[in-house]
Every structure is written in C-alpha cells, then in structure tokens.
Design a protein around this motif. Sequence first.
Motif: not given
Length: 194
Positions: A26-30, A53-60
């Motif tokens: 939630a914080l990262l998306s906000l 694992a949720a793969d919210g379109g981020r690079r880790y």
Amino acid sequence: MRQLRAALPRERHAALSRLLCLRLEALLSLLGLRRVALYAPVRGEADLSALWAADGGRRYFFPRVEGEGLVFREVERPGRDLRPGAFGIPEPGPEAPPGALEAVLAPGLAFDPSGGRIGSGRGYYDRWAASFPAGEEGPLRVGVGFTFQLAWEERLPLGPGDRRMDWIVTDREALRCLPCTYAPGGGDEHDAMA
C-alpha cells in the motif's frame, strides 16, 4: 528483540509477515515507488517474499556486501537468484546489475517513531545511507519489522554514524517519521538538531 523475534511460532511469523507486506504494498503504491531494495530475511526478520511474489510491476534489488559497504543489485527471481554471501546471508552475485533506487526496505531489531533504528550491529545500512553527498538524501529509507519492535515510549540511542528512517512499516502500521524536537522534562540536543 532477538529473543522476541526468535520466539514467534512459524505460523504467527508467516501471518505477521503477510500483513506487513500488505502495508508495504500500500505504501509503495501510494508513493509510486517502482525501484525498491529488499532483503533476504535471516534470524527471524520479517519475510518479504509475498511482496516480490505479488509482482506489482516493480524492479527489486537486494544488498550485496562488497568490502565494508553495501551495493544493491537487481534480482529478477529472488527465490532463485540469491546465494549465501557475507555472514551466510543470501545475496545477489557480483554479475547482477546495480541500479538507482527509489526506496530501501531495511530490517532492524528495534525502531522508534522519530526514525531511530537499531540494526544488527555492523552498520552496513548506516554507512550506505551516509554515502550520499551533503544535501542529497538518496532513496527513501523504510524500516521494516513487527509491531513489537517499535518502541513508542522511548527514543533509541543514536550515534553520530546512525541514519534515521523516513518511514517505519510493521504488521499494524505505516508511520511517517519526523524528528522529535522536544523531550518531556528536558531537551535532547541530538534530536533538537535533527
């Protein structure tokens, strides 16, 4: 804190880690953060695998100890691309590409609401945060732990090399850290200057 963390039953640890990941998501998306550094959990640290694992379109990116410092390197498959490194902690290999980060999720033993953090004692995250030129804050620093690791009633001792977190996220809260500029019953010069 090490003992409290170690005493968590496996099922409770997994449940609290999943709740923590929901708050982090939630914080990262906000905040619109897409390039995020994680860590591989050791010694009872919160497990963030549900986040990547949720793969919210981020690079880790994951930390790799190089000399006396940390370098964050991109990992496409965290479950497979990490191997034991310094101190037995899973980390990416030297061939993994480094990258510019927007946020670093840092584990710790204890945190306070003004951003104080006690880590594992080797100072890698603090040295990394101090490596940015004067006036440049660098990526957002997010302390990650369970709610019992957040010391609401007292400020943690900070040394001259310690760096404050910008946010603390636990299984119960996401807290924006602001420096404490007063102390009940007397001032604290270190915090008044922060």
